[in-house]
Every structure is written in C-alpha cells, then in structure tokens.
Design an enzyme around this catalytic site. Structure first.
Site, PDB file in Angstrom:
ATOM      1  N   ASP A 139     -10.392   3.137   2.444  1.00 21.00           N
ATOM      2  CA  ASP A 139     -10.618   2.618   3.802  1.00 21.00           C
ATOM      3  C   ASP A 139     -11.385   3.616   4.682  1.00 21.00           C
ATOM      4  O   ASP A 139     -12.225   3.213   5.499  1.00 21.00           O
ATOM      5  CB  ASP A 139      -9.284   2.270   4.483  1.00 21.00           C
ATOM      6  CG  ASP A 139      -8.701   0.975   3.942  1.00 21.00           C
ATOM      7  OD1 ASP A 139      -9.472   0.127   3.444  1.00 21.00           O
ATOM      8  OD2 ASP A 139      -7.461   0.806   4.005  1.00 21.00           O
TER       9      ASP A 139
ATOM     10  N   LYS B 193       0.808  -1.233   0.000  1.00 18.71           N
ATOM     11  CA  LYS B 193       0.000   0.000   0.000  1.00 18.71           C
ATOM     12  C   LYS B 193       0.840   1.281   0.000  1.00 18.71           C
ATOM     13  O   LYS B 193       0.487   2.258  -0.654  1.00 18.71           O
ATOM     14  CB  LYS B 193      -0.916   0.021   1.226  1.00 18.71           C
ATOM     15  CG  LYS B 193      -2.072  -0.963   1.156  1.00 18.71           C
ATOM     16  CD  LYS B 193      -2.885  -0.832   2.434  1.00 18.71           C
ATOM     17  CE  LYS B 193      -4.201  -1.562   2.342  1.00 18.71           C
ATOM     18  NZ  LYS B 193      -5.110  -1.199   3.430  1.00 18.71           N
TER      19      LYS B 193
END
Ligand code: ATR
Length: 277
Positions: free
Chosen positions: A101, A65
C-alpha cells in the site's frame, strides 16, 4: 498455469480480480486470479494450505491483514513497519509477505504530482489501518515533519509514537495552525466516502484558506473519485491527486511476483476499472 487469489470476508466488492484479470489478458499470461471468501475462523488454515503450492500467491484484504501479519514469519520491512500484510507469495515452499500500500501511495503521487518528493512537511488526516501505509511512504520519501490528526486523538498519538521522532500528533481543532506549513496533505479517513454518512460526523475536513499555493492534496478514497475534500481543494486551484492510482499501483508488485511480468498502470487500465464501477 500460475494461480493467484484475493481473500477477505466479504470479498465480492473487491476490484482486484478485475485489475489482475485485465493484466493477465493484456500480457497473454496463462494464469488466473480468483476471489476467495474466507471467514476469520478459517483464515489460519487457509494460510497453512498455501504451502501446498497450489497458488503462486495472492492478496489479503479486510479483515485479515493484521492476522496474516501475525501468522507469517517472513515479512519485508514495509509490512513490519505498517503492521499489516496485503500481498503474499511462495518461495521454495515458504510463505513470504509484504505490504504494497505504501508503494502504491507513493507511485500514484509520482505519476500525478512528482514534486511531492521535495516536500518537507506533511499532514495525515486519520489514524486507521490505511494511514499507517501512508505515513510509512511519506517518511520514506524523506519528509522532515509529519503531523497526524485524528478524531480519536489517542490513535494519532499511538501512531506518532510508533513511527518516531519526525511524527507528531495534533488535535483536530489545531489543524488551522499547521496547514500553512504543509507541502502535502492526505485524507485517510472515511469522511467523504460514498458509503459514509458525513452528517453523523462531529468533525469536518479542513478548508484551504491559509495554505501554500503549491500544496498537494490527496485522498486515498476513490469512491467517489472526486471526494468533497479534493473538490474543495480544486476550487482554490490546489494540485489534487485522487486515490484510484494507489489501488492500481499497489497491485503491481504482487502481479510481478506471481506471474513474472511487471505490469504497467495505464490510462486504459484506469478507464477500465472506472467503467466497471
Ligand atoms: P482504515 O483501515 O480504512 O484506515 P479504520 O481503521 O476504520 O479504517 O480508520 C478509519 C479512519 O477514519 C480513522 O481515522 C477514523 O477515525 P477514528 O480513529 O476516530 O475512528 C476515521 N473516521 C471514520 N469515521 C469518521 C467520522 N465520522 N469522522 C471523523 N473521522 C472518521
């Protein structure tokens, strides 16, 4: 046929293929979503290869990520603030990236405790990668004060500085003092997770002895669905929200980008993912 992927290392435990596979079938879309294991050394080349247009886009997970964040130039505000990327897509031959997220976290609370948006003070336990998205979401919802507490205090301090004036880092043992003011408390640590040995831990999650009666308690861990943290909160009749909805909702923006349909998070989907565990 439109194609999407999830890549990580390892990748076999990812729930994303199940989730996107469910939606592809539900909406009758001629598309695919596959898990691709890519090592850290191969990852830059993998990102480069996306420009060929073979895929409409995909998800990036652990441990890539932050690397994806550094490799991709076109990022939205959420990705920039969180410092990590979990969703990529192609537009006119260029790679774009986001972090969904925070969206997932907020949408889950909107479903199960919509009054969370009226809160003023929040406590975030943990200062790892996941907590950055949670902090971003809480600040975006307009909270006035956000207390970050972490076993390793320096990480909480770093995050507090990164996210600005409304944040403050607090030592774990000071939690008792801040709990009475909290409208929302979020566990982003791995304490209570199935694979985690809490007996090795030198700190424990707080009890809910002196808190507001309308405190909302949520955990981003969803294995188990009812973590010890949520269980303790439930026992004193607090409103709790489990972490599964965050996983389901964070997948929505990506699916919409790649396949052109905004999918719905339903009880049926939730039951399907739980049944597959
Ligand atoms: P993630 O990206 O999933 O948030 P991470 O960056 O490894 O993962 O962060 C995990 C979080 O759980 C951190 O806040 C970590 O605390 P430290 O910064 O002190 O490591 C917390 N954590 C993990 N194991 C813990 C334990 N045994 N006791 C307390 N906190 C723990």
């Amino acid at each position: 046929m439109k194609k999407a992927f999830v890549t990580g290392w390892p990748i076999k435990h990812s729930k994303s293929p199940l989730l996107h596979g469910f939606w592809l079938e539900q909406y009758g879309i001629n598309g695919s979503y596959e898990a691709i294991a890519v090592s850290e050394s191969d990852f830059p080349l993998f990102i480069k290869s996306l420009k060929s247009g073979n895929f409409s886009g995909g998800n990036i997970t652990i441990p890539h990520k932050e690397t994806a964040f550094n490799l991709i130039n076109n990022k939205d505000e959420a990705a920039i603030s969180i410092g990590a990327v979990n969703t990529v897509w192609l537009e006119q031959g260029k790679i774009f990236a986001s972090n969904t997220d925070a969206y997932g976290f907020a949408a889950n609370l909107d479903d199960y405790a919509p009054q969370w948006r009226f809160g003023k003070t929040a406590i975030v336990l943990g200062a790892g990668g996941a907590s950055r998205a949670v902090i971003y979401a809480i600040l975006n919802a307009g909270y006035e004060r956000l207390i970050i507490t972490n076993r390793t205090h320096s990480r909480a301090q770093n995050l507090s500085e990164h996210f600005g004036d409304k944040c403050e880092a607090q030592e774990w043992h000071q939690l008792d003092q801040s709990m009475p003011a909290a409208d929302l408390i979020v566990n982003t640590t791995s304490l209570g997770m199935v694979s985690h040995d809490d007996n090795l831990s030198e700190i424990s999650l707080p009890e809910f002895t002196n808190v507001k009666s309308d405190l909302i308690v949520t955990d981003i861990v969803y294995t188990p669905l009812e973590t010890p943290f949520l269980k303790t909160a439930k026992q004193v009749n607090l409103k709790t929200v489990d972490g599964l909805g965050m996983l389901l909702h964070q997948a929505v923006p990506g699916f919409e980008k790649w396949f052109g349909v905004k999918p719905e998070v339903t009880e049926e989907l939730r039951a399907y993912i739980l049944g597959a565990q």
